[in-house]
Design an enzyme around this catalytic site. Structure first.
Site, PDB file in Angstrom:
ATOM      1  N   GLY A 194       0.688  -1.256  -0.012  1.00 53.90           N
ATOM      2  CA  GLY A 194      -0.102   0.002  -0.011  1.00 53.90           C
ATOM      3  C   GLY A 194       0.853   1.374   0.047  1.00 53.90           C
ATOM      4  O   GLY A 194       1.859   1.089  -0.664  1.00 53.90           O
ATOM      5  N   VAL A 198       0.524   4.838   5.218  1.00 57.87           N
ATOM      6  CA  VAL A 198       0.073   3.790   6.063  1.00 57.87           C
ATOM      7  C   VAL A 198       1.232   2.881   6.333  1.00 57.87           C
ATOM      8  O   VAL A 198       1.237   2.138   7.643  1.00 57.87           O
ATOM      9  CB  VAL A 198      -1.096   2.950   5.532  1.00 57.87           C
ATOM     10  N   GLU A 216       5.486  -3.423   0.331  1.00 57.93           N
ATOM     11  CA  GLU A 216       5.514  -3.186  -0.759  1.00 57.93           C
ATOM     12  C   GLU A 216       4.985  -2.046  -1.089  1.00 57.93           C
ATOM     13  O   GLU A 216       3.697  -1.892  -1.056  1.00 57.93           O
ATOM     14  CB  GLU A 216       5.000  -4.554  -1.641  1.00 57.93           C
ATOM     15  N   CYS A 250       1.124   0.530  -8.732  1.00 59.40           N
ATOM     16  CA  CYS A 250       2.418   1.207  -8.109  1.00 59.40           C
ATOM     17  C   CYS A 250       3.791   1.391  -8.686  1.00 59.40           C
ATOM     18  O   CYS A 250       4.738   2.064  -8.439  1.00 59.40           O
ATOM     19  CB  CYS A 250       2.749   0.151  -6.617  1.00 59.40           C
TER      20      CYS A 250
END
Length: 506
Positions: A194, A198, A216, A250
């Site tokens: 994410g 976070v 990741e 991502c």
């Protein structure tokens, strides 16, 4: 909210999985393979439902879902199924004459009860293959899908108990309260995929239990265009990689670096690709996805309102439809609002640089990216960019598909990820403890190691030193010689063996 897991049940779920792990149920490779086969059939038999769920959540076409999620996920699970026996066998370290009699080996032990926290952008690909890696390693698993992909996460939560042993794998549904409760508990490993924001919360919570974590993440992934490259190919692949999944990838390109002299030519190529991709317009195209929520679309609008760049194409936002047009902007300054954080949406800034040295300098002024991409047919040009930057991956003339390439690790460095990589065997390794193993033999003391026991004497020290000779490399030029140099060689071992054998008979 009705489908969220009651917070008070979460510690019980973790405890039940801990009991299963301690029972040894997941030790047999045959049982791990059974669970992996069940996971593969779960996806195969409900492929249409997953396609529909991803269309509902992200506006995906069936082709995009098949290419990016379904097929890659199935391939990775079946690869894990085929290789789990080989991966689980102990490794043997390289031969060392001093230790081979003790049969040194490295056991592949499961870490225990693990937590996998998945993202919204690829709610199959970034949850189910890591789950396969954890099951192959022999772990019991809690998976926490994103609450933002309601349809896909709900489908996973419904199907997992139907196909997998509930003593082995459980799904926790929910948002912040449920995630907070999960992170309060001790785990043997956490895999979080994410945002970096976070991830800091996850790492802070894990530190209280000394829980190892693999993150990741993402980052501002640069793309460098060599002016001598195939600009048509670069434009087509760049447009695909950027706007696939509405930019919510991502490893998607975050910004483009190119020399001023090719900017207009390259923009012309990008606009031609745009017309060929969306002849009826992107909003009316079934091939163009949507942002996951209205709030994510609103964030894109805010970025567009704040940028000082010049709009080339796009810029339209429809919050009710979660639609953000594929957008290109030029005349972007390195300090522009678009250059502060990862965009994670369908906005592509173009920055002109004088040369590759300036491109490298700009890249290195940002956090380490998940991927640095170069479009160039010149190996020296590519090497210069890759050798002088840091990122999770170094990709030439392609976009985003390296995640599905067999044998390659998927992982970042520093702010783009840490604690290991995933995909295939790398996922297995993340959830596996490499446990050193040595078998002591009684006769070892007789032939070589009796000198370690008290009383310690100079003679014993000399024998032990001779039993473990060190062969130094050639002396570096310019390093001043010492007053005396000790000479050790392999014959010292045999001298020590003979001396100890004689001593043992005295």
């Amino acid at each position: 909210m009705a489908n969220f897991t009651p917070v008070e049940e979460i510690p019980k779920i973790r405890e039940e999985l801990h009991r299963t792990f301690m029972s040894g149920k997941m030790r047999p490779i045959s049982y791990r393979k059974e669970q992996l086969a069940r996971l593969a059939y779960m996806i195969h038999e409900h492929a249409d439902e997953f396609r529909e769920a991803l269309t509902a959540d992200l506006g995906r076409s069936a082709l995009e879902t098949d290419f990016l999620d379904l097929r890659t996920t199935l391939h990775e699970i079946t690869e894990t199924y085929r290789n789990v026996e080989k991966w689980s066998k102990p490794d043997r370290p390289g031969f060392d004459f001093n230790w081979f009699l003790m049969s040194p080996s490295i056991r592949k032990d499961p870490k225990g009860v693990v937590l996998i926290m998945g993202p919204f952008n690829y709610p199959m690909l970034l949850i189910l293959p890591p789950l396969a890696g954890a099951l192959a390693a022999g772990c019991t698993v809690v998976i926490k899908p994103s609450e933002l992909t309601v349809a896909t996460s709900g489908l996973i939560a419904k199907l997992i108990p139907q196909y997998l042993d509930p003593d082995v794998c459980r799904v926790v549904m929910g948002g912040v309260p449920e995630s907070t409760k999960l992170l309060e508990l001790p785990w043997d490993h956490i895999l979080y995929t994410g945002s970096g924001r976070v991830a800091k919360t996850v790492l802070t919570a894990a530190a209280k239990h000394l829980t190892p974590v693999t993150t990741e993440l993402g980052g501002k992934n640069p793309v460098v265009i060599d002016p001598k490259s195939d600009l048509k190919l670069a434009a087509r692949r760049l447009m695909w990689g950027k706007y696939t999944n509405c930019g919510q990838t991502c490893v998607a390109p975050d910004y483009v670096l190119l020399p001023q002299e090719i900017e207009e030519v390259f923009i012309k190529e990008l606009l031609e690709v745009h017309s060929s991709f969306y002849p009826e317009g992107p909003k009316n195209s079934e091939s163009y996805p949507r942002m996951v929520t209205k709030q994510h679309a609103a964030r894109m609008k805010k970025l567009l309102d704040e940028t000082q760049g010049k709009l080339v194409i796009g810029g339209e936002v429809d919050l009710d439809d979660r639609y953000v047009a594929p957008t290109i902007l030029k005349d972007i300054h390195p300090d522009d609002a678009l250059m502060e954080d990862e965009i994670f949406g369908p906005i592509m800034p173009i920055i002109t640089v004088r040369n590759e040295d300036e491109a490298i300098e700009l890249i290195n002024s940002k956090d380490h990216a998940l991927a640095v991409t170069v479009f160039s047919q010149d190996a020296a040009f590519r090497s210069k960019i890759f050798d002088n930057t840091r990122s999770g991956a170094a990709i030439a003339n392609e976009m985003i598909i390296y995640h599905g390439t067999s044998g390659l690790p998927f992982g970042g460095v520093g702010p783009s990820g840490s604690g290991g990589a995933t995909t295939g065997k790398y996922s297995f390794d993340v959830f596996t403890h490499n446990r050193a193993s040595l078998v002591g033999r009684g006769f070892i003391d007789t032939i070589i190691l009796n000198g370690r026991y008290p009383p310690h004497t100079a003679a014993k020290s000399k024998k032990l030193e001779g039993a473990s000779p060190v062969s130094l490399p050639s002396r570096p030029v310019g390093l001043a010689p010492p007053h005396a140099m000790a000479q050790n060689n392999r014959w010292g071992f045999w001298f020590a063996v003979a001396s100890n054998a004689v001593d043992s008979k005295v």
